[in-house]
Design an enzyme around this catalytic site. Structure first.
Site, PDB file in Angstrom:
ATOM      1  N   GLU A 128      -9.632  -0.435   5.639  1.00 58.11           N
ATOM      2  CA  GLU A 128     -10.129   0.054   6.925  1.00 58.11           C
ATOM      3  C   GLU A 128     -11.448  -0.636   7.287  1.00 58.11           C
ATOM      4  O   GLU A 128     -12.077  -1.267   6.431  1.00 58.11           O
ATOM      5  CB  GLU A 128     -10.352   1.573   6.832  1.00 58.11           C
ATOM      6  CG  GLU A 128      -9.084   2.374   6.514  1.00 58.11           C
ATOM      7  CD  GLU A 128      -8.099   2.468   7.688  1.00 58.11           C
ATOM      8  OE1 GLU A 128      -8.201   1.689   8.656  1.00 58.11           O
ATOM      9  OE2 GLU A 128      -7.209   3.334   7.620  1.00 58.11           O
ATOM     10  N   ASP A 148       0.835  -1.208   0.000  1.00 60.39           N
ATOM     11  CA  ASP A 148       0.000   0.000   0.000  1.00 60.39           C
ATOM     12  C   ASP A 148       0.868   1.256   0.000  1.00 60.39           C
ATOM     13  O   ASP A 148       2.084   1.189   0.146  1.00 60.39           O
ATOM     14  CB  ASP A 148      -0.954  -0.004   1.206  1.00 60.39           C
ATOM     15  CG  ASP A 148      -0.238  -0.259   2.532  1.00 60.39           C
ATOM     16  OD1 ASP A 148       1.001  -0.262   2.557  1.00 60.39           O
ATOM     17  OD2 ASP A 148      -0.928  -0.453   3.545  1.00 60.39           O
ATOM     18  N   ASN A 206      -7.006  -0.671  14.799  1.00 55.73           N
ATOM     19  CA  ASN A 206      -8.440  -0.814  14.498  1.00 55.73           C
ATOM     20  C   ASN A 206      -8.727  -2.074  13.679  1.00 55.73           C
ATOM     21  O   ASN A 206      -9.821  -2.252  13.157  1.00 55.73           O
ATOM     22  CB  ASN A 206      -8.965   0.427  13.753  1.00 55.73           C
ATOM     23  CG  ASN A 206      -8.288   0.614  12.395  1.00 55.73           C
ATOM     24  OD1 ASN A 206      -7.378  -0.134  12.038  1.00 55.73           O
ATOM     25  ND2 ASN A 206      -8.723   1.616  11.632  1.00 55.73           N
ATOM     26  N   HIS A 216      -7.170  -2.922  10.867  1.00 53.57           N
ATOM     27  CA  HIS A 216      -6.967  -2.816   9.415  1.00 53.57           C
ATOM     28  C   HIS A 216      -5.813  -3.693   8.941  1.00 53.57           C
ATOM     29  O   HIS A 216      -4.890  -4.007   9.688  1.00 53.57           O
ATOM     30  CB  HIS A 216      -6.814  -1.350   8.958  1.00 53.57           C
ATOM     31  CG  HIS A 216      -5.506  -0.695   9.292  1.00 53.57           C
ATOM     32  ND1 HIS A 216      -5.387   0.671   9.438  1.00 53.57           N
ATOM     33  CD2 HIS A 216      -4.259  -1.178   9.505  1.00 53.57           C
ATOM     34  CE1 HIS A 216      -4.130   0.979   9.713  1.00 53.57           C
ATOM     35  NE2 HIS A 216      -3.426  -0.121   9.760  1.00 53.57           N
TER      36      HIS A 216
HETATM   37  C1  F6R Z   1       1.784  -0.685   6.244  1.00 54.35           C
HETATM   38  C2  F6R Z   1       0.400  -1.129   6.427  1.00 54.35           C
HETATM   39  C3  F6R Z   1      -0.305  -0.988   7.721  1.00 54.35           C
HETATM   40  C4  F6R Z   1       0.531  -1.519   8.890  1.00 54.35           C
HETATM   41  C5  F6R Z   1      -0.242  -1.449  10.197  1.00 54.35           C
HETATM   42  C6  F6R Z   1       0.665  -1.782  11.371  1.00 54.35           C
HETATM   43  O1  F6R Z   1       2.215  -0.913   4.908  1.00 54.35           O
HETATM   44  O2  F6R Z   1      -0.193  -1.560   5.498  1.00 54.35           O
HETATM   45  O3  F6R Z   1      -1.524  -1.671   7.659  1.00 54.35           O
HETATM   46  O4  F6R Z   1       0.912  -2.837   8.626  1.00 54.35           O
HETATM   47  O5  F6R Z   1      -0.792  -0.198  10.394  1.00 54.35           O
HETATM   48  O6  F6R Z   1       1.675  -0.829  11.450  1.00 54.35           O
HETATM   49  P1  F6R Z   1       2.965  -1.067  12.328  1.00 54.35           P
HETATM   50  O7  F6R Z   1       3.624  -2.291  11.781  1.00 54.35           O
HETATM   51  O8  F6R Z   1       3.822   0.149  12.127  1.00 54.35           O
HETATM   52  O9  F6R Z   1       2.487  -1.272  13.712  1.00 54.35           O
END
Ligand code: F6R
Length: 240
Positions: free
Chosen positions: A139, A66, A132, A134
């Protein structure tokens, strides 16, 4: 779905890197999607060790999960900047990215969907989880049957995403592979570490399958692997 708990973040990261390395050994032209963010940084470190020790990734293609829309890719907080810092700057790898500067992001989603299709689908998808629930930028409320799409970021993501940036940054939309990619992937890995993730992990494991909690899709994916360290798993029953 299988849940695997490793004692420490290092052990978790090594286990994930070993798994990805074994996929590449068996299928050198594997298509591997990787998340950015803090969760997979250890995995990248151990994967780099495999590559330094001779793992051949010359035919492997890495796809990024993403990207923030409206943020220049050169910004240190962009997903690609994080991936470069942790992995791509250190290895010679083929990478396929979303072009966030494309005039029409929806066409960019179509292009990425076609790229994945034309290359036989994803072999591995290594994703983290948001507080949350995701996955990628899917989302709460995102239909499970979506492939790549433009997403409106949840308020929580706009706030928690600030941790990647050096200064306050307005985040509103993202471009992301979809949950359908995750469900169709041959080895979808949902990874979480640290006590901060223990609550959402418990929620996901206890939850019925609901689009309100995107990660609850794992209950529907028999080949999905949930990889946790002990802190992230601390609210789960020992028997898991
Ligand atoms: C990042 C992504 C997000 C993260 C998630 C956890 O490319 O797609 O969904 O994987 O927000 O973030 P961290 O690993 O920083 O806790």
């Amino acid at each position: 779905m299988k849940v695997e708990v490793h004692k420490t973040y290092d052990e978790l990261s090594k286990a994930a890197a070993d798994l990805i390395a074994s996929v590449i050994k068996n299928k050198p032209n594997a298509l591997i999607c990787v998340a950015s963010g803090h969760t997979p940084t250890g995995t990248f470190k151990f994967l780099r060790d495999h590559i330094d020790a001779g793992l051949d990734i010359s035919k492997t293609v890495f796809v990024s999960l993403d990207e923030w829309l409206g943020i220049d890719p050169s910004d240190a907080g962009s997903c690609i900047s994080m991936l470069r810092k942790d992995f791509f700057d250190h290895v010679k790898a083929r990478i396929e990215l979303f072009d966030v500067l494309a005039k029409d992001p929806r066409k960019e989603c179509d292009r990425m969907n076609k790229f994945i299709d034309d290359n036989g689908g994803l072999d591995v998808m290594l994703v983290g989880i948001g507080l949350n629930g995701h996955i990628g930028m899917n989302e709460p409320g995102t239909p499970f049957d979506k492939y790549a799409h433009v997403s409106d970021l949840a308020e929580e993501t706009k706030t928690s995403g600030q941790k990647y940036f050096t200064k306050p940054t307005t985040l509103s939309k993202g471009i992301t592979l979809g949950l359908r990619h995750f469900a169709e992937c041959r080895l979808p890995i949902l990874m979480a570490n640290g006590s901060k993730k223990s609550e959402i992990i418990k929620k996901v494991i206890d939850s019925p399958i609901t689009e309100k909690i995107p990660a609850s899709i794992i209950h529907r994916i028999s080949q999905a692997l949930v990889m946790l360290d002990a802190e992230a798993a601390s609210r789960l029953p020992q028997s898991l």
